[in-house]
Design an enzyme around this catalytic site. Structure first.
Site, PDB file in Angstrom:
ATOM      1  N   ASP A 169      45.061  62.713  11.649  1.00  0.00           N
ATOM      2  CA  ASP A 169      45.635  62.244  12.904  1.00  0.00           C
ATOM      3  C   ASP A 169      44.551  62.039  13.962  1.00  0.00           C
ATOM      4  O   ASP A 169      43.496  62.676  13.915  1.00  0.00           O
ATOM      5  CB  ASP A 169      46.623  63.281  13.453  1.00  0.00           C
ATOM      6  CG  ASP A 169      47.848  63.392  12.580  1.00  0.00           C
ATOM      7  OD1 ASP A 169      48.194  62.413  11.909  1.00  0.00           O
ATOM      8  OD2 ASP A 169      48.458  64.475  12.585  1.00  0.00           O
TER       9      ASP A 169
HETATM   10  N1  URA Z   1      48.520  67.685   9.146  1.00  0.00           N
HETATM   11  C1  URA Z   1      48.612  67.297  10.434  1.00  0.00           C
HETATM   12  O1  URA Z   1      49.507  67.725  11.155  1.00  0.00           O
HETATM   13  N2  URA Z   1      47.696  66.449  10.895  1.00  0.00           N
HETATM   14  C2  URA Z   1      46.663  65.970  10.161  1.00  0.00           C
HETATM   15  O2  URA Z   1      45.829  65.190  10.649  1.00  0.00           O
HETATM   16  C3  URA Z   1      46.592  66.383   8.833  1.00  0.00           C
HETATM   17  C4  URA Z   1      47.537  67.247   8.344  1.00  0.00           C
END
Ligand code: URA
Length: 236
Positions: free
Chosen positions: A103
């Site tokens: 993310d």
């Molecule tokens: N889980 C999340 O919440 N965000 C990420 O970037 C990867 C795994």
């Protein structure tokens, strides 16, 4: 070989992204448009183009580990104009791209490559590659929360697969979580499901490759042993 496999071998896109290129009418074989699945090509005889440019298999394959800072997107381009991880690997003279995603607000280990078959193997659900995250959380977890997280919690109407969960007993509440699924914002949603907000999230390992002390925003080549570890993973 299958057309999408050939496109991946040329380092243009992962195999799944190559299927989308084909479906959107951007690929020709020997001058003819191919916008359907199932086309086979002979890599020694056929000429394939993507967006009008002839593509050839990459002569050098790259496998790198990047320590992604937060506030970077893990796409090759971003229509909102946000910084992309591509800006951090400009010194590599090949069309590498991220293997899986993190993310915008997550930091840590991102594998990048121009080897489409490798990218496909690492991200395919059947290979169940373990990913390890450290989450800074708003409150320490109860034992019962840990048990729930280990067994699977419901997010987006479906249970998560069993996870490894270890509370870290530092100054601030932190938890180490190992999962092998790759659902949208999975770690954040899992912790929210047990009533804890994630204040910061970092990925520290993928399939046995660890971030180590790689500085934020920097990358390194994977060793042959690390590449083989990622290639050799099989369903558990
Ligand atoms: N889980 C999340 O919440 N965000 C990420 O970037 C990867 C795994």
């Amino acid at each position: 070989m299958r057309l999408q496999k050939y496109i991946a071998l040329c380092g243009v896109a992962s195999r799944r992204a190559a299927e989308r290129l084909i479906e959107s009418g951007r690929v020709t074989v020997n001058g003819g448009l191919v916008d359907y699945m199932g086309c086979e090509v002979d890599e020694n005889a056929d000429e394939v183009t993507v967006d009008g440019k002839v593509i050839k298999p990459e002569s050098r394959l790259y496998y790198i580990a990047l320590n992604k800072p937060k506030n970077y997107v893990t796409t090759v381009s971003d229509n909102l104009g946000r910084p992309t991880v591509m800006e951090l690997v400009r010194d590599i003279d090949a069309r590498i791209y991220p293997v899986g995603r993190l993310d915008f607000d997550t930091s840590g280990l991102l594998i990048m490559t121009n080897d489409g078959a490798f990218a496909n193997a690492v991200t395919h659900p059947s290979h169940a590659v373990d990913k390890v995250y450290i989450a800074r959380i708003s409150r320490p977890l109860e034992k019962s929360d840990e048990i729930r997280l280990r067994g699977g919690v419901e997010i987006d109407g479906r249970l998560t697969a069993p996870a490894k969960v270890e509370q870290l007993h530092g100054r601030i509440p932190e938890v180490k979580i190992t999962i092998h699924e790759g659902r949208n914002r999975q770690v954040r949603k899992m912790l929210e499901a047990v009533g804890s907000d994630v204040l910061a999230l970092k990925r520290v390992a993928v399939g046995g490759v660890t971030l180590g002390n790689l500085p934020e925003g920097k990358w390194r080549h994977l060793s042959d042993a690390e590449i083989n570890k990622l290639k050799g993973r099989r369903k558990k």
